[in-house]
Motif scaffolding. Sequence first.
Motif, mmCIF file in Angstrom:
data_model
loop_
_atom_site.group_PDB
_atom_site.id
_atom_site.type_symbol
_atom_site.label_atom_id
_atom_site.label_comp_id
_atom_site.label_asym_id
_atom_site.label_seq_id
_atom_site.Cartn_x
_atom_site.Cartn_y
_atom_site.Cartn_z
ATOM 1 N N PHE A 1 0.791 -1.220 0.000
ATOM 2 C CA PHE A 1 0.000 0.000 0.000
ATOM 3 C C PHE A 1 0.828 1.278 0.000
ATOM 4 C CE2 PHE A 1 -2.751 -3.244 1.947
ATOM 5 C CZ PHE A 1 -3.776 -3.228 1.012
ATOM 6 N N ASP A 2 2.163 1.157 -0.052
ATOM 7 C CA ASP A 2 3.012 2.356 -0.067
ATOM 8 C C ASP A 2 2.713 3.237 -1.273
ATOM 9 O OD1 ASP A 2 4.252 1.899 2.301
ATOM 10 O OD2 ASP A 2 6.074 1.031 1.434
ATOM 11 N N TRP A 3 2.620 2.629 -2.441
ATOM 12 C CA TRP A 3 2.359 3.404 -3.659
ATOM 13 C C TRP A 3 1.014 4.129 -3.554
ATOM 14 C CZ3 TRP A 3 -1.906 2.898 -6.683
ATOM 15 C CH2 TRP A 3 -2.688 1.758 -6.466
ATOM 16 N N LEU A 4 0.054 3.470 -2.906
ATOM 17 C CA LEU A 4 -1.281 4.045 -2.764
ATOM 18 C C LEU A 4 -1.251 5.282 -1.870
ATOM 19 C CD1 LEU A 4 -4.288 3.625 -3.441
ATOM 20 C CD2 LEU A 4 -4.457 2.248 -1.382
ATOM 21 N N ALA A 5 -0.542 5.195 -0.765
ATOM 22 C CA ALA A 5 -0.452 6.335 0.155
ATOM 23 C C ALA A 5 0.236 7.521 -0.510
ATOM 24 C CB ALA A 5 0.296 5.932 1.417
ATOM 25 N N VAL A 6 1.310 7.254 -1.249
ATOM 26 C CA VAL A 6 2.039 8.331 -1.925
ATOM 27 C C VAL A 6 1.157 8.996 -2.977
ATOM 28 C CG1 VAL A 6 3.974 8.808 -3.478
ATOM 29 C CG2 VAL A 6 4.306 7.342 -1.488
ATOM 30 N N TYR A 7 0.490 8.199 -3.791
ATOM 31 C CA TYR A 7 -0.330 8.770 -4.853
ATOM 32 C C TYR A 7 -1.541 9.514 -4.298
ATOM 33 C CZ TYR A 7 -2.618 9.545 -9.242
ATOM 34 O OH TYR A 7 -3.198 10.163 -10.320
ATOM 35 N N LEU B 1 -8.330 11.103 -11.842
ATOM 36 C CA LEU B 1 -9.100 9.913 -11.529
ATOM 37 C C LEU B 1 -8.794 8.791 -12.523
ATOM 38 C CD1 LEU B 1 -11.222 8.812 -9.573
ATOM 39 C CD2 LEU B 1 -12.965 9.597 -11.152
ATOM 40 N N GLU B 2 -8.680 9.115 -13.799
ATOM 41 C CA GLU B 2 -8.354 8.115 -14.816
ATOM 42 C C GLU B 2 -6.953 7.536 -14.586
ATOM 43 O OE1 GLU B 2 -10.332 6.705 -17.066
ATOM 44 O OE2 GLU B 2 -11.928 7.935 -16.206
ATOM 45 N N LYS B 3 -6.002 8.398 -14.228
ATOM 46 C CA LYS B 3 -4.649 7.921 -13.949
ATOM 47 C C LYS B 3 -4.660 6.997 -12.742
ATOM 48 C CE LYS B 3 0.013 9.287 -13.024
ATOM 49 N NZ LYS B 3 1.039 9.173 -13.896
ATOM 50 N N PHE B 4 -5.468 7.327 -11.740
ATOM 51 C CA PHE B 4 -5.582 6.480 -10.566
ATOM 52 C C PHE B 4 -6.164 5.109 -10.933
ATOM 53 C CE2 PHE B 4 -7.789 5.030 -6.701
ATOM 54 C CZ PHE B 4 -6.684 4.918 -5.878
ATOM 55 N N LYS B 5 -7.170 5.098 -11.798
ATOM 56 C CA LYS B 5 -7.747 3.828 -12.248
ATOM 57 C C LYS B 5 -6.705 2.978 -12.956
ATOM 58 C CE LYS B 5 -12.493 5.478 -12.901
ATOM 59 N NZ LYS B 5 -13.527 5.777 -13.905
ATOM 60 N N GLU B 6 -5.855 3.603 -13.773
ATOM 61 C CA GLU B 6 -4.794 2.873 -14.464
ATOM 62 C C GLU B 6 -3.793 2.286 -13.469
ATOM 63 O OE1 GLU B 6 -3.005 5.459 -17.349
ATOM 64 O OE2 GLU B 6 -4.914 5.844 -18.344
ATOM 65 N N GLY C 1 -1.706 11.052 -1.479
ATOM 66 C CA GLY C 1 -1.198 12.307 -0.947
ATOM 67 C C GLY C 1 -1.029 13.354 -2.034
ATOM 68 N N LYS C 2 -0.480 12.930 -3.180
ATOM 69 C CA LYS C 2 -0.318 13.845 -4.317
ATOM 70 C C LYS C 2 -1.674 14.257 -4.889
ATOM 71 C CE LYS C 2 4.189 12.145 -5.757
ATOM 72 N NZ LYS C 2 4.942 11.463 -6.808
ATOM 73 N N LEU C 3 -2.588 13.324 -4.890
ATOM 74 C CA LEU C 3 -3.913 13.567 -5.457
ATOM 75 C C LEU C 3 -4.686 14.608 -4.639
ATOM 76 C CD1 LEU C 3 -5.608 12.371 -7.789
ATOM 77 C CD2 LEU C 3 -6.592 10.807 -6.147
ATOM 78 N N ALA C 4 -4.480 14.619 -3.336
ATOM 79 C CA ALA C 4 -5.235 15.520 -2.467
ATOM 80 C C ALA C 4 -4.525 16.838 -2.194
ATOM 81 C CB ALA C 4 -5.513 14.825 -1.148
#
Length: 120
Positions: A86-92, A107-112, A94-97
């Motif tokens: 889940f490290d990649w998820l937390a980093v992304y 949102l599309e990049k997150f889905k990818e 954080g950037k997203l918010a």
Amino acid sequence: MKKGCFIKSIIILTVLVAAILYIIQNHLDDLVKPGKKIIKDLVMSDIEDDFAYVKSGPEKDSLKSILENYLAEKIENADKITDKDFDWLAVYLGKLAEDSVIDEPELEKFKELIKENEAK
């Protein structure tokens, strides 16, 4: 130790070991499933707290839905969960918010990214 006491100890120990093995083999899922649900709920509540200041909209709702589905699937199907999962998820996230607005390209990049990490 007396013979009778030794025999009773062996019998009790054998019954306890057999009961523990039976529970582990046949009812382990009954013990693990509630734990997985608790983990998912804790993670989602932390994410909701972090995204409380993000502007509400359909993208935020979609992101929440995608996260719930991804986390439910990841946690349910995982025999072992590590921080690296889940490290990649937390980093992304954080950037997203950072800018407190979630737009469609983000949102599309997150889905990818979710699809890429599901393939791993």
